[in-house]
Design a protein around this motif. Structure first.
Motif, short mmCIF file in Angstrom:
data_model
loop_
_atom_site.label_atom_id
_atom_site.label_comp_id
_atom_site.label_asym_id
_atom_site.label_seq_id
_atom_site.Cartn_x
_atom_site.Cartn_y
_atom_site.Cartn_z
N LEU A 13 0.84 -1.20 0.00
CA LEU A 13 0.00 0.00 0.00
C LEU A 13 0.87 1.26 0.00
CD1 LEU A 13 -2.91 1.25 0.35
CD2 LEU A 13 -2.38 1.30 2.81
N ILE A 14 1.93 1.24 0.78
CA ILE A 14 2.85 2.39 0.83
C ILE A 14 3.49 2.60 -0.54
CG2 ILE A 14 5.02 3.20 1.83
CD1 ILE A 14 4.17 1.79 4.44
N THR A 15 3.85 1.51 -1.22
CA THR A 15 4.43 1.63 -2.56
C THR A 15 3.45 2.28 -3.53
OG1 THR A 15 5.81 -0.32 -2.20
CG2 THR A 15 5.41 0.32 -4.49
N ALA A 16 2.20 1.82 -3.51
CA ALA A 16 1.19 2.42 -4.39
C ALA A 16 0.96 3.89 -4.03
CB ALA A 16 -0.12 1.64 -4.29
N GLY A 17 0.93 4.20 -2.72
CA GLY A 17 0.77 5.60 -2.31
C GLY A 17 1.93 6.47 -2.77
N ALA A 18 3.14 5.93 -2.69
CA ALA A 18 4.30 6.67 -3.17
C ALA A 18 4.19 6.95 -4.66
CB ALA A 18 5.59 5.90 -2.87
N GLY A 19 3.65 5.97 -5.40
CA GLY A 19 3.43 6.19 -6.83
C GLY A 19 2.46 7.31 -7.09
N ALA A 20 1.40 7.38 -6.28
CA ALA A 20 0.43 8.48 -6.44
C ALA A 20 1.09 9.83 -6.18
CB ALA A 20 -0.76 8.26 -5.50
N VAL A 21 1.97 9.89 -5.16
CA VAL A 21 2.69 11.14 -4.88
C VAL A 21 3.59 11.50 -6.06
CG1 VAL A 21 4.41 12.23 -3.39
CG2 VAL A 21 2.58 10.84 -2.38
N GLN A 22 4.24 10.50 -6.66
CA GLN A 22 5.09 10.77 -7.82
C GLN A 22 4.27 11.31 -9.00
OE1 GLN A 22 7.06 6.76 -7.76
NE2 GLN A 22 8.91 7.97 -8.12
#
Length: 766
Positions: A113-122
């Protein structure tokens, strides 16, 4: 720095050593040519990425298949959408430490989930077009971060290589190392060491052998040895294929603040690593540059997909990208195909992966970690004064965590820059005989930060002395100016004298009434002494001035700088130009021609004239010496505005000779009187000068230059050289008021400064 470009309009890439682009033989032909380059390159990158992805997953504490999911997604998604066609994305060693910490703290599916969230921030960063801003990171911090990651990986994987389990922190791994060595599992250690030896020696093997990627060969050899001699060693284990390994992310059970912080941390680090890798790849080929904002969008989309499917975080990876370029990739198809090969292999040949021992991957990661530590980076940081930043960042990355280490390193780098920029050097020097002057030398950025040292140094100067304050500043604020002025008033009241000399880019006199700003570098010499005697810049008192004082200053400030320029001139001169100028003190030939010692042979006389042959032996001697003795390439005749000789000629012609300067002066004016007759008769230069708005006096000065050029054509020595083309004659006119130089020909004038208001059009004769 890489320049952002629109990939839709940019030229296609080509491998190093090949012409950029493919011959335009139709779209189908172009695509076929790209595919012929991209297909073999993609296979090479796949063979490199496969073992690295497995090793990074194992080191991160994630499911092994998560590394292959990330490799496939990075190749297909980031390769398709990113802004760097030749960059290859996937799981990277740089995020190993942070992912391992997240897995330990939150569990694997929350980490997804953190990985996907980081992608959204990117994605948000890419939409906000802050790609370039993300590169505002000191290189020494990035290098130290990579070295810290390398050390951390090595401390973890040495335990796996020895057959034990790694601990959660670097300190714990260090503390547990003696026990791991004592209880070493021999088969695992030998397998890991075999991989290390193969990787280190691979570059020394014959070129045909090196065609196989070293990591792949090392993993295959290590696995084969384990099957033959150590069947019981611990191996990679999982159930099912890559499709079975897909794991949807889960929400955390509270502690959302820590999760949000982890999302931002991963997004920042993954973005920086991807962008720095893209810039590095740009330097490896001659194709179009990376669109950094689009690259962020591609990386963000890849991380959203990878996190959703249960994969590791995705970044641009310099090892795979460099391999891609070196293998001859021509477009983004190579990166995409590499992801397809990873996906196909993981789906249909997953059983082969389970034969790989953990110790083999540990040996691979040990070498990868060691290669992140570059001795050249340490030497560079020592030479540039950044060793403290490097050391502190590395230590904090290893013993705290990656994000805190980078933030501390950035803060320390910013503080170092602030200190270097704001630091001013202030020193007082006693008189050196025969001089009686005390010298206070001030250099650097003169701001209120320097006031404590300034006050301490100024107070150390004994009272009642003659003091010169040599100010070489690129920045000077009101507080510093006020402190110097206050000290000068107090010091002069006690019987001393103070002279402020400026050698930098700022004006001391302006600091008291305008906002300070950093000035552009200046190469101008000292202002004339005449300006200082009449109350010029930085001058409120009038100590004794003389040529000897100027020579003293020259020895103190400039002699050592001039000496290298004249070192090759000690045995003779070889000027390229004879410069004929007026004796007027306001005309400085070397200044207006940007020339130095040995460049100009200078002839100066009243009115910058050249005489008819035989009318003045000294001028004839100079012309002959220049052309025959020194083989000069050009002769320049330079007049100037408000010329006293021209004034005298006009006054004499009008019957107002003024005070007599002697028979010799009057006789000399005979050389300039023909110019006045040409002016009266409407010389084309006079017409052009009048059209440009110059006064009659300056018109005469320009006509005089043209007349002297005509004299050179009939001179018995210079004339033939001009006809042969071995010497060129040029006329110049220096306008003192605007400090600009004009070109004078025998038929007109031309403004040489394109930025000067008068150059809206070139004035020429009509």
């Amino acid at each position: 720095m890489a320049q952002a470009s629109d990939p839709s309009t940019a030229p296609s890439h080509s491998p190093p050593g090949k012409p950029a682009g493919i011959p335009p033989a139709g779209k189908a032909s172009r695509l076929a040519g790209q595919l012929r380059a991209d297909l073999p390159a993609s296979l090479v990158v796949f063979l490199v990425a496969l073992p690295l992805s497995l090793g990074i997953a194992a080191a991160s504490g994630a499911p092994v298949m998560a590394g292959l999911i990330a490799a496939a997604v990075g190749g297909i998604v980031a390769g398709s959408l990113g802004g760097s066609p030749l960059q290859v994305s996937g799981p990277a060693a740089g995020l190993t430490v942070i992912v391992a910490g997240l897995v330990q703290e939150f569990g694997w599916q929350v980490t997804c989930l953190i990985t996907a969230g980081a992608g959204a921030v990117q994605l948000l960063l890419g939409v906000s077009r802050v790609g370039r801003a993300a590169l505002a990171v000191s290189p020494v911090v990035v290098k130290a971060m990579l070295a810290g990651i390398g050390i951390t990986i090595m401390l973890q994987q040495v335990h796996v290589l020895l057959g034990s389990q790694p601990a959660g922190s670097a300190l714990e791994n260090l503390a547990a190392l003696p026990a791991a060595i004592t209880n070493v599992e021999l088969h695992a250690a030998l397998l890991g060491l075999a991989v290390v030896v193969i990787l280190l020696g691979w570059k020394h093997l014959p070129a045909p052998v090196r065609g196989v990627p070293g990591p792949l060969a090392a993993v295959v050899a290590g696995t084969a040895l384990s099957v033959a001699f150590a069947p019981s060693v611990e191996r990679i284990s999982f159930t099912g294929s890559i499709l079975d390994a897909v794991a949807l992310p889960e929400l955390p059970e509270g502690n959302w603040r820590a999760v949000a912080f982890a999302v931002l941390s991963m997004a920042l680090i993954a973005s920086i690593e991807s962008l720095l890798s893209a810039v590095a790849v740009d330097k490896m080929h001659n194709g179009c540059r990376t669109n950094l904002n689009r690259e962020l969008l591609g990386q963000g989309a890849a991380n959203i997909v990878s996190g959703t499917l249960g994969g590791l975080p995705v970044t641009g990876v310099i090892v795979r990208s460099a391999t891609n370029v070196e293998a001859g990739a021509a477009s983004r198809a190579s990166a995409i195909l590499h992801g397809v090969w990873v996906l196909a292999f993981s789906a249909f040949f997953a059983g082969l992966i389970q034969l790989i021992p953990l110790a083999v991957l540990a040996g691979l990661l040990m070498v990868i970690g060691a290669r992140l530590i570059k001795v050249a980076d340490i030497r560079t940081s020592m030479r540039t004064g950044d060793l403290l930043i490097y050391t502190v960042t590395l230590a904090c990355v290893v013993f705290l965590n990656l994000l805190e280490g980078v933030l501390i390193g950035l803060a320390l780098a910013a503080a170092s820059v602030l200190w270097r920029v704001l630091k001013a050097s202030v020193h007082a020097h006693p008189p050196v005989p025969p001089s009686v002057l005390w010298r206070v030398a001030i250099t650097g950025s003169c701001s209120f930060f320097a006031l404590p040292r300034l006050n301490r140094v100024l107070q150390s100067v004994p009272e009642g002395r003659d003091v010169v304050v040599e100010l070489k500043a690129d920045y000077l604020d009101h507080a510093f100016h006020e402190a110097v002025v206050a000290w000068r008033k107090q010091y002069e009241a006690s019987g001393g004298t103070v002279l402020v000399e400026e050698h930098g880019n700022t004006l001391f006199r302006d600091a008291g009434h305008r906002a300070p700003k950093r000035q552009e570098a200046s190469e101008l010499p000292l202002p004339p002494r005449a300006a200082r005697k009449s109350g010029g810049p930085g001058r409120n008192v009038e100590p004794v001035h003389s040529i000897l004082h100027g020579i003293n200053k020259y020895h103190r400030r400039f002699a050592d700088k001039v000496q290298p320029m004249v070192q090759d001139l000690t045995d003779g001169q070889d000027p390229d130009t004879l410069f004929v100028a007026c004796v007027d003190s306001r005309v400085n030939p070397n200044l207006i021609t940007s020339s130095g010692p040995g460049d100009l042979l200078t002839l100066r006389n009243i009115g910058n004239v050249v005489c008819q042959d035989g009318r003045d032996a000294s001028i004839d001697a100079v012309l002959s010496f220049a052309v025959k003795g020194l083989d000069v390439d050009s002769i320049v005749v330079c007049g100037h505005s408000n010329c006293g000789a021209m004034k005298a000629v006009i006054a004499d012609a009008g019957g107002d000779a003024g005070p007599s300067l002697g028979a010799g002066f009057d006789a000399w004016l005979d050389h300039a009187r023909p110019s006045y007759r040409e002016l009266q008769e409407g010389h084309p230069v006079a017409l052009a000068a009048a059209e440009a708005g110059f006064s009659r006096l300056d018109q005469l000065g320009m006509v005089n230059v043209a007349v002297q050029l005509a004299k050179l054509e009939s001179h018995p020595v210079v004339g033939p050289a001009l006809t042969r083309g071995t010497v060129q004659a040029t006329g110049l006119f220096y306008d003192i008021g605007s400090a600009r130089v004009l070109l004078v020909t025998t038929s007109g004038i031309e403004f040489l400064d394109p930025s000067h208001p008068a150059t809206a059009g070139t004035a020429t004769a009509r």
